[in-house]
Design an enzyme around this catalytic site. Sequence first.
Site, PDB file in Angstrom:
ATOM      1  N   SER A 205       0.926  -1.298   0.076  1.00 32.48           N
ATOM      2  CA  SER A 205       0.078  -0.130   0.065  1.00 32.48           C
ATOM      3  C   SER A 205       0.846   0.965  -0.078  1.00 32.48           C
ATOM      4  O   SER A 205       1.498   1.490  -1.008  1.00 32.48           O
ATOM      5  CB  SER A 205      -0.832  -0.051   1.349  1.00 32.48           C
ATOM      6  OG  SER A 205      -2.022   0.866   1.132  1.00 32.48           O
ATOM      7  N   ASP A 425      -9.372  -4.374  -5.678  1.00 32.73           N
ATOM      8  CA  ASP A 425      -8.888  -3.807  -4.694  1.00 32.73           C
ATOM      9  C   ASP A 425      -9.776  -2.496  -4.292  1.00 32.73           C
ATOM     10  O   ASP A 425      -9.688  -1.596  -4.851  1.00 32.73           O
ATOM     11  CB  ASP A 425      -7.348  -3.468  -4.773  1.00 32.73           C
ATOM     12  CG  ASP A 425      -6.621  -3.073  -3.592  1.00 32.73           C
ATOM     13  OD1 ASP A 425      -7.151  -2.275  -2.619  1.00 32.73           O
ATOM     14  OD2 ASP A 425      -5.336  -3.576  -3.294  1.00 32.73           O
ATOM     15  N   HIS A 453      -7.355  -6.019  -0.168  1.00 31.07           N
ATOM     16  CA  HIS A 453      -6.460  -5.111  -0.415  1.00 31.07           C
ATOM     17  C   HIS A 453      -4.845  -5.793  -0.385  1.00 31.07           C
ATOM     18  O   HIS A 453      -4.614  -6.209   0.616  1.00 31.07           O
ATOM     19  CB  HIS A 453      -6.429  -4.032   0.616  1.00 31.07           C
ATOM     20  CG  HIS A 453      -5.208  -3.007   0.432  1.00 31.07           C
ATOM     21  ND1 HIS A 453      -4.993  -2.424  -0.836  1.00 31.07           N
ATOM     22  CD2 HIS A 453      -4.670  -2.032   1.280  1.00 31.07           C
ATOM     23  CE1 HIS A 453      -4.145  -1.448  -0.594  1.00 31.07           C
ATOM     24  NE2 HIS A 453      -3.856  -1.419   0.557  1.00 31.07           N
TER      25      HIS A 453
END
Length: 483
Positions: A205, A425, A453
């Site tokens: 991320s 996602d 995610h």
Amino acid sequence: MDVRRVVAVVAVVAAVVVMAAVPAVAAASPVAWRPCGTPQEPSAECATVEVPIDRGRPELGAARLALARLPALDPAHRFGSLLVNPGGPGGSGVGFVQFGGLASPDLARLRQRFDIVGFDPRGDWFSTPRITCDPATLFDPALDRFPSSRAGFDALVAHNRKAGEDCLSRTGPLLANADTQSAAEDIETIRAALGEPKISWLGLSYGTELGAVYASKHPDRVRTMVLDGAVDHARPLRQAILEEAAATEDALVRFANWCRGSAECALHGHDVLGFYDDVVARAARGTVWASDLGRPATADEISAGVYNHLYIREEWPALAKALAAAGGEFPDARKLTERNQFLTPIYGAYRAIGCHDFPSPFTGPADMGVMAGLLRAVAPHSWRYSEYWDFTSGCTGWPIPAKNPPQPHPVRGAPPILVVGGAHDPATPLAWARGLAASIEGAALLTRMDDGHTGLFNSPCARVAEVSYLVTGVPPGQGMVCR
């Protein structure tokens, strides 16, 4: 992207040509490790590394970055150090390493061949000085984050200015230097202190942005790099806001479709999107209690709580139960609101770093109103919470100048880098992974067709590909898809 998922992720996460091991080189200031084992990771070791608060102004002093390490289980065949960043901005690499973030059996080869090193970026968690804000000043549940009038817009600006000034008074000069460019140079300091000529990197991320910036600055210091759940920092903010909101809506719709067909869902047989809309509407009227807050939950808090559960596909049954409880005869939204970080001490770091990297693009109430209307159009159910709106609305009026606004970070001269993106996602759309991969010379893109995610926490296929690449240095073939 943010750090509230680390604890939940830890609970869930219960080859071809082998490259020669890279010998370590002597560091000018070697790291002094000490035992800091936990029940999850008894062999963990901890240390600190000192970095300048502002490399152009030494008079501002230094910060101390907290590190945690899991030594390679096969030191005779060790490749070096694998640095991990679990996301954020503001995620704790120390906690991630110490408390089992890489404990999945699929990742055993990493534990064998690398020293796994997690660190808390400047201002975060166990690094000092820590970004410190008054939670009650930073987050006001009554504040309208979608103002349509001049008075509402001015109130948002005044609130954010006051919150930023409070954070600055409590934190000091580090707050103005908590940007990703500075954090990327900190990685270079860590590398040198570890005595490694090159590092491997596993970024999730926000950790993909941090890793990409590091690789753009120091491509010759990269051995291998995985960027999973990719953030494309070059995208214009207005575009990124809408793309992410659409991705969140897509994930919510897929959750509702799963509920429709699965007896495992506590809302099986219901119109799940209608149920969700009703709970959010009642929260907007102040009639959904949250026992952890001791007050009614706001509509934004309900929406954020649902969003947080969409990160991990295995949490969808728990999300259904939490949403059912929030909409029951005696509603309690606790299982949703307790997953939000709005009132936690870490929200200050999330906001401060976010405002450096994703500053507000809004010029006034008309401009913000147009964007809010577009947001509702692309996310008719989930529009009340998406991270980029949280960033940009929360940074409208923020008094600290942004040091790293959206811009390209092209990478040239590094070994092949693996970028991983998900078609469904909820936080980082697949278009971002494609954009990031296009900015990295020789990058390989792996596409996930499943939910959640990051591939590391949702896709056995992606985990296998990431581990194989990190160990061998050989990325999967171009166009690989995990279905």
